[in-house]
Design a protein around this motif. Structure first.
Motif, mmCIF file in Angstrom:
data_model
loop_
_atom_site.group_PDB
_atom_site.id
_atom_site.type_symbol
_atom_site.label_atom_id
_atom_site.label_comp_id
_atom_site.label_asym_id
_atom_site.label_seq_id
_atom_site.Cartn_x
_atom_site.Cartn_y
_atom_site.Cartn_z
ATOM 1 N N ILE A 6 0.764 -1.407 -0.198
ATOM 2 C CA ILE A 6 0.104 0.018 0.044
ATOM 3 C C ILE A 6 1.119 1.185 0.113
ATOM 4 O O ILE A 6 0.604 2.256 -0.805
ATOM 5 N N GLY A 7 1.998 1.121 0.642
ATOM 6 C CA GLY A 7 2.797 2.491 0.801
ATOM 7 C C GLY A 7 3.502 2.449 -0.512
ATOM 8 O O GLY A 7 3.490 3.710 -0.974
ATOM 9 N N ALA A 8 3.863 1.554 -1.049
ATOM 10 C CA ALA A 8 4.374 1.714 -2.476
ATOM 11 C C ALA A 8 3.550 2.200 -3.598
ATOM 12 O O ALA A 8 4.054 2.968 -4.535
ATOM 13 N N ALA A 9 2.312 1.896 -3.444
ATOM 14 C CA ALA A 9 1.262 2.216 -4.288
ATOM 15 C C ALA A 9 0.952 3.908 -4.265
ATOM 16 O O ALA A 9 0.918 4.596 -5.119
ATOM 17 N N LEU A 10 1.142 4.289 -2.869
ATOM 18 C CA LEU A 10 1.094 5.935 -2.806
ATOM 19 C C LEU A 10 2.363 6.630 -3.386
ATOM 20 O O LEU A 10 2.132 7.635 -3.878
ATOM 21 N N VAL A 11 3.421 5.708 -3.124
ATOM 22 C CA VAL A 11 4.829 6.449 -3.798
ATOM 23 C C VAL A 11 4.748 6.480 -5.423
ATOM 24 O O VAL A 11 4.765 7.637 -5.911
ATOM 25 N N LEU A 12 3.783 5.501 -5.811
ATOM 26 C CA LEU A 12 3.945 5.287 -7.156
ATOM 27 C C LEU A 12 2.940 6.516 -7.799
ATOM 28 O O LEU A 12 3.351 7.196 -8.853
ATOM 29 N N ALA A 13 1.815 6.535 -7.132
ATOM 30 C CA ALA A 13 0.933 7.906 -7.403
ATOM 31 C C ALA A 13 1.774 8.884 -7.512
ATOM 32 O O ALA A 13 1.502 9.984 -8.317
ATOM 33 N N ALA A 14 2.070 9.412 -6.416
ATOM 34 C CA ALA A 14 2.695 10.589 -6.091
ATOM 35 C C ALA A 14 3.953 10.825 -7.134
ATOM 36 O O ALA A 14 4.036 11.864 -7.702
ATOM 37 N N LEU A 15 4.598 9.799 -7.525
ATOM 38 C CA LEU A 15 5.934 9.811 -8.114
ATOM 39 C C LEU A 15 5.166 10.063 -9.699
ATOM 40 O O LEU A 15 5.916 11.042 -10.634
ATOM 41 N N SER A 16 4.173 9.423 -10.274
ATOM 42 C CA SER A 16 3.535 9.721 -11.230
ATOM 43 C C SER A 16 3.156 11.024 -11.651
ATOM 44 O O SER A 16 3.128 11.612 -12.704
ATOM 45 N N GLY A 17 2.527 11.551 -10.327
ATOM 46 C CA GLY A 17 1.879 13.073 -10.769
ATOM 47 C C GLY A 17 3.218 13.888 -10.672
ATOM 48 O O GLY A 17 3.023 14.788 -11.395
ATOM 49 N N LEU A 18 4.170 13.673 -10.062
ATOM 50 C CA LEU A 18 5.385 14.980 -10.125
ATOM 51 C C LEU A 18 5.977 14.817 -11.392
ATOM 52 O O LEU A 18 6.358 15.636 -12.198
ATOM 53 N N ILE A 19 6.112 13.453 -11.978
ATOM 54 C CA ILE A 19 6.409 13.329 -13.483
ATOM 55 C C ILE A 19 5.670 14.140 -14.361
ATOM 56 O O ILE A 19 6.270 14.696 -15.481
ATOM 57 N N LEU A 20 4.301 13.885 -14.362
ATOM 58 C CA LEU A 20 3.469 14.575 -15.308
ATOM 59 C C LEU A 20 3.296 16.202 -15.066
ATOM 60 O O LEU A 20 3.354 16.918 -15.877
ATOM 61 N N ILE A 21 3.473 16.656 -13.832
ATOM 62 C CA ILE A 21 3.609 18.082 -13.598
ATOM 63 C C ILE A 21 4.809 18.555 -14.177
ATOM 64 O O ILE A 21 4.704 19.615 -14.863
ATOM 65 N N ALA A 22 5.982 18.124 -13.957
ATOM 66 C CA ALA A 22 7.128 18.333 -14.504
ATOM 67 C C ALA A 22 6.971 18.464 -15.944
ATOM 68 O O ALA A 22 7.616 19.633 -16.752
ATOM 69 N N MET A 23 6.540 17.600 -16.779
ATOM 70 C CA MET A 23 6.449 17.546 -18.218
ATOM 71 C C MET A 23 5.546 18.580 -18.542
ATOM 72 O O MET A 23 5.767 19.304 -19.857
ATOM 73 N N GLY A 24 4.509 19.029 -17.811
ATOM 74 C CA GLY A 24 3.617 19.951 -18.046
ATOM 75 C C GLY A 24 4.490 21.396 -17.969
ATOM 76 O O GLY A 24 4.055 22.245 -18.955
ATOM 77 N N VAL A 25 5.065 21.430 -16.800
ATOM 78 C CA VAL A 25 5.641 22.980 -16.953
ATOM 79 C C VAL A 25 6.793 23.115 -17.749
ATOM 80 O O VAL A 25 6.806 24.235 -18.115
ATOM 81 N N LEU A 26 7.413 22.182 -18.145
ATOM 82 C CA LEU A 26 8.254 22.197 -19.137
ATOM 83 C C LEU A 26 7.804 22.033 -20.907
ATOM 84 O O LEU A 26 8.714 21.990 -21.512
ATOM 85 N N ARG A 27 6.630 21.723 -20.782
ATOM 86 C CA ARG A 27 5.802 21.680 -22.036
ATOM 87 C C ARG A 27 6.535 20.624 -22.946
ATOM 88 O O ARG A 27 6.840 20.693 -24.117
ATOM 89 N N LEU A 28 6.514 19.269 -22.152
ATOM 90 C CA LEU A 28 7.030 18.221 -22.612
ATOM 91 C C LEU A 28 6.008 17.120 -23.365
ATOM 92 O O LEU A 28 6.380 16.019 -23.557
ATOM 93 N N GLY A 29 4.897 17.698 -23.658
ATOM 94 C CA GLY A 29 3.902 16.925 -23.958
ATOM 95 C C GLY A 29 4.182 16.161 -25.269
ATOM 96 O O GLY A 29 3.736 15.015 -25.596
ATOM 97 N N PHE A 30 5.111 16.524 -26.014
ATOM 98 C CA PHE A 30 5.371 16.273 -27.541
ATOM 99 C C PHE A 30 6.035 14.706 -27.135
ATOM 100 O O PHE A 30 6.121 13.800 -27.983
ATOM 101 N N LEU A 31 6.731 14.261 -25.989
ATOM 102 C CA LEU A 31 7.324 13.345 -25.672
ATOM 103 C C LEU A 31 6.399 12.002 -25.902
ATOM 104 O O LEU A 31 6.749 10.737 -26.074
ATOM 105 N N VAL A 32 5.009 12.257 -25.571
ATOM 106 C CA VAL A 32 4.216 11.121 -25.866
ATOM 107 C C VAL A 32 4.184 10.481 -27.316
ATOM 108 O O VAL A 32 3.444 9.492 -27.681
#
Length: 577
Positions: free
Chosen positions: A101-127
């Motif tokens: 369960i703790g790892a699931a919370l980390v996975l969700a938070a880490l995914s969120g931080l990655i997406l936010i960083a991509m959005g701020v840096l306008r890296l949507g083209f990577l997909v």
């Protein structure tokens, strides 16, 4: 305006009206009815306690409503994210354990931080590196894997595995342990949901219901299955006859707390978080753009990165699991008339009420019901005919799709999608390393030029016009040299070779050197090199190069001007350079 750019909710609220509130509230009620059983089911699929599915449907929905740009996208737990979560976490802890369960919370938070960083840096083209055939093959394989993984709940046996071979082997080894009552419940719900999906809408329309209302009722059919089987399990104490039920689901709201800060855990989950982020974003944006187009609205992909990132980060700090936009719920949200992203916030309120008031009843919900719900839901993800269509249209795309599908089914979801992406890039490099080219001639009486092998055209023994149908870069630079020099060798009478560049968008440094080499070799052979139809941005870069200064021929504005200058010099027009 600057605040509205980063927080689109400000713009929605400024124009919010009573009519929009009514539409959003109605859509929220309908989506809540869908989301309650799905949230429980996808938590089960991810190997998490059922309440975590409900928790993932609260704060994440509110945060998406604040930062999202789609009026229809319904964010929350989805099947593919749940499967990827289970696959990622199985190597770290036992499913359902506190560590898991703790790892699931980390996975969700880490995914969120990655997406936010991509959005701020306008890296949507990577997909864009996730091609549609790869995504399609991955989703189809995921649907098959999910369906097979849920058979253990339909049969009432214990079975686990990361791929089809392991899962089927485990299921076959347990066939003598099948619980008949569980099997009857699972097959009954499965059949009921299939009948509802195929026939209920037609029956309701025949009774006078509108197409939109009947469609929504069909989508909400799992609620009735949950209610009936829960009552049966409670009334007949089926849990005492070997039927697995959800069990105790704590009521109340999740606690807000930071996930584990164990550095090794964050580093270990980083690759899985990146894949979940990218796949979830591609799915979400595809759905959001499709629905937005129907109302002539638009979404901002980079802002969607931030919105989905905030939603996942919210899941990580509120006891949830990774989330993204769900296709079926988003369609229902759209058809129910959701006018703004606030419909998602109202849906979160509905989930809060369900968590506070209904958890005691959910304790008797058979897991076979949830498994049947998952199987029917993911059946829409499986599109095997797409493999044949893609293969017939493009062998390289078909190979990438088949490879992704097979690797996912036979090895793991991570290897499947990474393998598909790598193969797609390799095949793209191979395909563009041998660009199509054609010797063209003039269509009589016109200014048009076509392939000499396909059309009856005018040619000249002293002039060859070679059309290059690909941008020129390091991978195909040497191939271009070979093609031009082979053309010169085949025709000793050639005096001029014209490269028509209407399809050339880029000439990189490697290709520039190859063009310089071609120019020098043709000069030594007594022939001249010309260029035609060079695009403005490409021409701007060429003008400062040795190739431009030492070019033995000329640069023509059009292919026709090159033809006139070289074949009919008396009628020639002035070239560009």
């Amino acid at each position: 305006m600057r605040l509205e750019r980063w927080v689109p909710l400000v713009g929605w609220l400024r124009r919010y009206q009573q009519a929009q509130f009514s539409r959003d509230a109605l859509a929220a009620v309908i989506v809540t009815l869908m989301l309650v059983p799905q949230a429980l089911a996808y938590a089960l699929l991810a190997g998490l306690p059922p309440e975590m599915g409900l928790y993932a449907s609260m704060l994440p929905l509110v945060l998406y409503a604040i930062f999202g740009t789609s009026a229809s996208l319904a964010v929350g737990p989805v099947a593919v994210a749940a499967l990827m979560t289970a696959s990622a976490l199985s190597g770290f802890a036992t499913p359902g354990s506190p560590e898991y369960i703790g790892a699931a919370l980390v996975l969700a938070a880490l995914s969120g931080l990655i997406l936010i960083a991509m959005g701020v840096l306008r890296l949507g083209f990577l997909v864009n590196f996730l091609s549609h055939p790869v995504i399609s093959g991955f989703i189809t394989a995921s649907g098959i894997l999910i369906a097979i993984s849920q058979l253990k709940h339909i049969l009432g046996v214990e079975a686990s595995g990361h791929n089809v071979i392991e899962l089927l082997g485990a299921l076959f080894s347990q066939w003598q342990q099948v619980n008949v009552i569980t099997l009857m419940i699972g097959l009954g719900v499965w059949g009921y949901l299939l009948v509802c999906r195929k026939h209920l809408q037609q029956w309701l329309i025949a009774l006078g219901a509108s197409a939109s209302v009947s469609g929504i009722v069909v989508k909400a059919a799992p609620i009735s299955a949950v209610m009936v089987t829960t009552l049966l399990a409670w009334g007949f104490s089926l849990d005492q006859h070997g039927v697995d039920v959800v069990g105790f689901v704590p009521s109340g709201l999740p606690a807000i707390a930071l996930p584990s800060l164990d550095q090794s855990l964050w580093v270990g989950l980083l690759p899985a978080a990146l894949l979940i982020s990218l796949v979830g974003f591609v799915e979400s944006v595809s759905v959001a753009q499709t629905l937005a187009a129907k109302r002539r609205q638009r979404i901002d992909p980079n802002q969607e990165l931030i919105a989905l990132g905030m939603a996942n980060l919210g899941a990580g700090v509120s006891g949830g699991s990774p989330v993204s936009g769900g296709f079926s719920r988003s369609v229902v949200n759209f058809e129910a008339g959701a006018a703004t992203p606030l419909a998602g916030a109202f849906t979160a309120l509905g989930i809060v009420l369900a968590t506070l008031l209904l958890t005691d009843l959910l304790a008797f919900l058979p897991t076979a019901t949830l498994a049947a719900t998952i199987i029917v839901a993911v059946s829409t993800l499986i599109d095997l005919p797409a493999v044949k269509r893609t293969w017939q249209y493009s062998r390289s795309d078909g190979m990438a799709m088949v490879a992704t599908l097979l690797l996912t089914l036979l090895h793991s979801v991570e290897v499947g999608i990474v393998g598909g992406v790598v193969l797609s890039l390799v095949l793209h490099l191979y395909r563009t390393s041998q660009p199509h080219s054609a010797v063209v001639g003039r269509v009589p009486g016109t200014e048009h030029f076509r392939n000499v092998q396909r059309h009856k055209v005018e040619t000249d023994e002293h002039v060859a016009m070679l059309r290059i149908d690909e941008s020129l870069y390091f991978a195909n630079a040497r191939y271009l040299e070979d093609t031009v020099m082979a053309l010169a060798a085949r025709s000793p009478s050639l005096k001029h070779i014209v490269l028509t560049c209407q399809a050339v968008n880029i000439i990189d440094a490697s290709a520039l050197e190859s063009l310089e080499a071609i120019n020098g070799r043709l000069k030594d052979a007594g022939a001249t090199l010309h260029l035609a139809e060079v695009k403005g941005p490409v021409m701007d870069r060429l003008k400062g190069t040795d190739l431009y200064r030492e070019l033995t021929g000329q640069v023509f504005f059009t292919t026709f001007e090159a033809w006139q200058a070289l074949v009919h010099p008396d009628e020639a027009v002035t070239p560009v350079a």
